[in-house]
Design a protein around this motif. Structure first.
Motif, PDB file in Angstrom:
ATOM      1  N   ASP A 228       0.829  -1.203   0.000  1.00 43.46           N
ATOM      2  CA  ASP A 228       0.000   0.000   0.000  1.00 43.46           C
ATOM      3  C   ASP A 228       0.870   1.262   0.000  1.00 43.46           C
ATOM      4  OD1 ASP A 228       0.833   0.493   2.612  1.00 43.46           O
ATOM      5  OD2 ASP A 228      -1.084   0.017   3.529  1.00 43.46           O
ATOM      6  N   LYS A 232       2.501   0.140   4.948  1.00 38.47           N
ATOM      7  CA  LYS A 232       1.991  -0.466   6.179  1.00 38.47           C
ATOM      8  C   LYS A 232       1.504  -1.899   5.948  1.00 38.47           C
ATOM      9  CE  LYS A 232       2.426   3.400   8.522  1.00 38.47           C
ATOM     10  NZ  LYS A 232       3.490   3.545   9.552  1.00 38.47           N
ATOM     11  N   ARG A 233       1.010  -2.174   4.745  1.00 39.32           N
ATOM     12  CA  ARG A 233       0.450  -3.493   4.444  1.00 39.32           C
ATOM     13  C   ARG A 233       0.974  -3.980   3.095  1.00 39.32           C
ATOM     14  NH1 ARG A 233      -5.588  -1.930   4.042  1.00 39.32           N
ATOM     15  NH2 ARG A 233      -4.530  -0.174   3.030  1.00 39.32           N
ATOM     16  N   LEU A 249      -2.397 -11.220   3.679  1.00 44.25           N
ATOM     17  CA  LEU A 249      -2.240  -9.811   4.032  1.00 44.25           C
ATOM     18  C   LEU A 249      -1.200  -9.714   5.137  1.00 44.25           C
ATOM     19  CD1 LEU A 249      -3.269  -6.863   3.662  1.00 44.25           C
ATOM     20  CD2 LEU A 249      -4.921  -7.337   5.485  1.00 44.25           C
ATOM     21  N   ASP A 251       1.095  -7.403   7.700  1.00 45.07           N
ATOM     22  CA  ASP A 251       1.292  -6.128   8.385  1.00 45.07           C
ATOM     23  C   ASP A 251       2.795  -5.866   8.414  1.00 45.07           C
ATOM     24  OD1 ASP A 251       1.764  -4.148  10.460  1.00 45.07           O
ATOM     25  OD2 ASP A 251      -0.298  -4.474  11.102  1.00 45.07           O
ATOM     26  N   ALA A 257       0.513 -11.749   9.907  1.00 45.97           N
ATOM     27  CA  ALA A 257      -0.053 -12.057   8.598  1.00 45.97           C
ATOM     28  C   ALA A 257      -1.298 -12.909   8.749  1.00 45.97           C
ATOM     29  CB  ALA A 257       0.975 -12.779   7.731  1.00 45.97           C
TER      30      ALA A 257
END
Length: 676
Positions: A228, A232-233, A249, A251, A257
């Motif tokens: 992103d 952050k992600r 996903l 972090d 995750a």
């Protein structure tokens, strides 16, 4: 694969001019029996036998190679441009080109397509995956040494100054880095060691000094799809196989995750994923476990599905690339229809189709958006047009060349006529194939030598496109046929999985069906039928020569697998892990032997040209050594070319020139051809 889209798209065992981890092969489970071989398995040679000496042409052969090399220079001189990336202000485009003999980075002015491109890097190694920094003042890219795929990340100023290696430490296979504009001093990338089947995610400062921070490690092979804007992600693709992928996903702050797609127990393929510019939506390109590609939009907070797109006409095509701009209300997708590419433009909120890129029949990749969302860039080619960079208007779909550079060396070269058709295989399965002939060829007027060229993969395809090899061989009297045998992508999930494990021999039967079809045409000379292929295509070449020894009159094997047992021991950990499902478990030595050319190598009696890269991390040179050693022992005509500065590649101008010249001269001698 999108790894900023290599100049030539690659698969795990696909000879290509690029290198980050490619699309992985299709899933299967194996243990079932296969048709029995007619000979006992050959015991894999001991490593102590050492490398086999390559051949060095001399005398008349060297003289003929020189003449053919001059011919090759004409076609190789029609350089290709690709892998584009647009500057934040949209005024510049950085891209890769092989115009100076090896892929380097060049800079073009979007408003001045007629202006000559400026060379940005002047290194002795190939470059790929260029991306502008957030401030537009520099370009970050990947490069390796001798095509060994141990990629390091570099940075260079847009004026060509200040070349700097950003990752000089640990030797890793690094993927294309992400440079989020909301965290302009941050670099995020995935990587792995050659021998590992794990995935690592790193966050690194671009300011220098601080070492890269390992924020996440996964025990399953994988790579980053997206990061992103604020770093952050991240979205990581965890793959068990090509058709069994999980989107994770991550972090990037905490290292935590979670799997977000698909639901537990469901098996899907995922080709691309991205965050929306505001980070509130996650887009996922998947087959949903079915036959065709779909694009899904999820709420990034709740993971509730917001919208869905499925192509109404290309129902078995996969969505291979996804371009989501930071601003604007439109996004673009590239569909892989197997033998061609199509670019659709969608409304970002509803995923409603609002247009199609107006590009000629052909293929492309490297789809990226401008920052303002007004256009998309990609590279594209047709059989008569070398690969080049184009800009597509997000509103109208109109496409225009980002560069207008003449290919003067093609003057006088006749046009090719490319046709796409299907033929039935042994079980009624329809096999798509491309046929390339010189334009205006009179039907039945003459019998021509035919070269059947099999793509790598197995999860890959041969699309209609510009091909240096096709252009050269057709210029020297051949008709070229490219079959998309079962296992190829772009024709649906079932077709891609139709060669899995114990069904491997069905793909070999497809090769036989293609050969029989060619022999039935009025233009094919049955005494001059050649089978060729690179990587997995090289393996299929060896399988065709061993299983249909009277059909083929010569072969060209580029970095092909000779024995799956020795291959499994020498390839990278990542490929080995995935191929346990695609090809067969390493523990089942008898099965691997039964589908290896080594088992029936004594059946080969026709001349074979073999090419290997000395630094190949995927299919080790030792695989080529084994087939050459066997043929030399039995006095079967074989010529062995080893490129010292290549890996799983045919990248450098001098390598391509030598390969085209030597392989063509070899076929002239083997087939007693008239010299063109």
């Amino acid at each position: 694969m999108n790894e900023r889209a290599c100049i030539v798209a690659s698969s795990f065992l696909l000879l290509a001019s690029c290198g980050s981890p490619p699309p992985e092969p299709a899933k299967t489970t194996t243990s079932a029996s296969t048709p029995p071989a007619s000979a006992s398995p050959v015991v894999p040679p001991a490593p102590s036998e050492g490398p086999v000496a390559p051949d060095v042409p001399s005398g008349a052969a060297a003289q003929r190679d020189g003449v053919l090399a001059s011919d090759a220079a004409r076609i190789i001189g029609a350089f290709i441009n690709g892998d584009p990336n647009l500057s934040p202000d949209g005024k510049k485009v950085v891209f890769r080109s092989n115009r100076d003999g090896l892929t380097q980075l060049y800079l073009g002015e979007v408003a001045k397509p007629d202006a000559p491109a400026v060379r940005l890097t002047k290194t002795a190694q190939r470059t790929l995956s260029p991306a502008f920094s957030a401030d537009g003042k520099s370009v970050v890219f990947l490069s390796d040494r001798g095509a060994d795929e141990n990629y390091s990340i570099f940075r260079v100023g847009v004026d060509g100054s200040g070349l700097e290696e950003l990752t000089p430490g640990e030797t890793l296979h690094r993927d294309a880095p992400f440079l989020p504009d909301g965290a302009p001093d941050t670099l995020v990338y995935s990587a792995r060691k050659k021998e590992e089947s794990t995935a690592r995610v790193y966050v690194q400062s671009l300011k220098g000094g601080a070492p890269p921070k390992l924020v996440y490690t996964d025990s399953i092979p994988g790579k980053l799809f997206a990061v992103d804007r604020n770093a952050k992600r991240a979205l990581l693709r965890r793959y068990i196989s090509h058709s069994e992928i999980v989107l994770v996903l991550v972090d990037l702050v905490t290292g935590q995750a979670k799997s977000i797609y698909p639901a537990p127990g469901k098996m899907v393929a995922i080709e691309a994923a991205a965050f929306s510019g505001d980070g509130k939506t996650i887009f996922v390109a998947t087959d949903e476990g079915g036959e065709g590609g779909t694009l899904l939009a999820f709420d990034a907070s709740t993971l509730a599905q917001r919208a869905r797109y499925a192509d109404a006409t290309l129902k078995t095509a996969a969505i291979n690339e996804l371009a989501v701009p930071r601003k604007g209300d439109r996004l673009a997708i590239r569909l892989d229809a197997g033998n061609r590419s199509v670019v659709r433009i969608l409304e970002a909120k509803t995923l409603k189709s609002v247009g199609e890129a107006k590009l000629p029949l052909g293929s492309g990749a490297g789809l990226v958006p401008s920052h303002d969302g007004k256009s998309f860039a990609l590279h594209w080619s047709t059989p008569n047009q070398p690969q080049d960079v184009f800009l597509v208007d997000a509103r109208t779909g109109a496409a225009r060349p980002a560069l207008k550079e003449a290919r003067s060396t093609l003057a006088g070269l006749g046009e090719l006529e490319a046709t796409v058709q299907t033929i039935p295989s042994f079980d009624g399965t329809q096999i798509p194939l491309n046929v390339y002939k010189p334009k205006g060829l009179a039907a039945g007027s003459k019998k021509y030598p035919v070269l059947v060229s099999v793509h790598g993969g197995p999860a890959g395809s041969s699309p209609v496109r510009w091909s240096t090899q096709v252009r050269f061989y057709t210029a020297h009297g051949f008709i070229v046929v490219e079959p998309n045998i079962r296992g190829s992508t772009g024709f649906g999930r079932a077709y891609e999985q139709a060669d899995d494990g114990p069904k491997r021999m069905d793909a070999v039967k497809d090769i036989e069906a293609v050969g029989q079809w060619v022999l039935s045409t009025p233009w094919a000379d049955p005494a001059r039928l050649v089978l060729s292929g690179g990587s997995y295509g090289g393996y299929m070449t060896l399988m065709g020569l061993t299983h249909h020894p009277t059909m083929w009159k010569a072969g060209i094997d580029l970095v092909g697998v000779y024995d799956w047992r020795t291959f499994m021991r020498s390839t990278s950990g990542e490929i080995r892990s995935v191929f346990q499902k695609e090809i067969g478990p390493e523990s089942d030595s008898a099965f691997l032997a039964s589908i290896s050319p080594a088992t029936r190598v004594d059946s080969i009696s026709v001349p074979l040209f073999v090419y290997a890269g000395a630094n190949d991390p995927r299919v080790a040179r030792s695989e080529s050594d084994q087939i050459v050693r066997s043929l030399r022992t039995r006095k079967v005509p074989v010529e062995y070319m080893v490129a010292d500065n290549e890996g799983h590649s045919l990248d450098r101008k001098e390598t391509v020139t030598s390969f085209l010249a030597r392989s063509t001269r070899f076929l002239e001698e083997a087939l007693k051809l008239e010299r063109q």
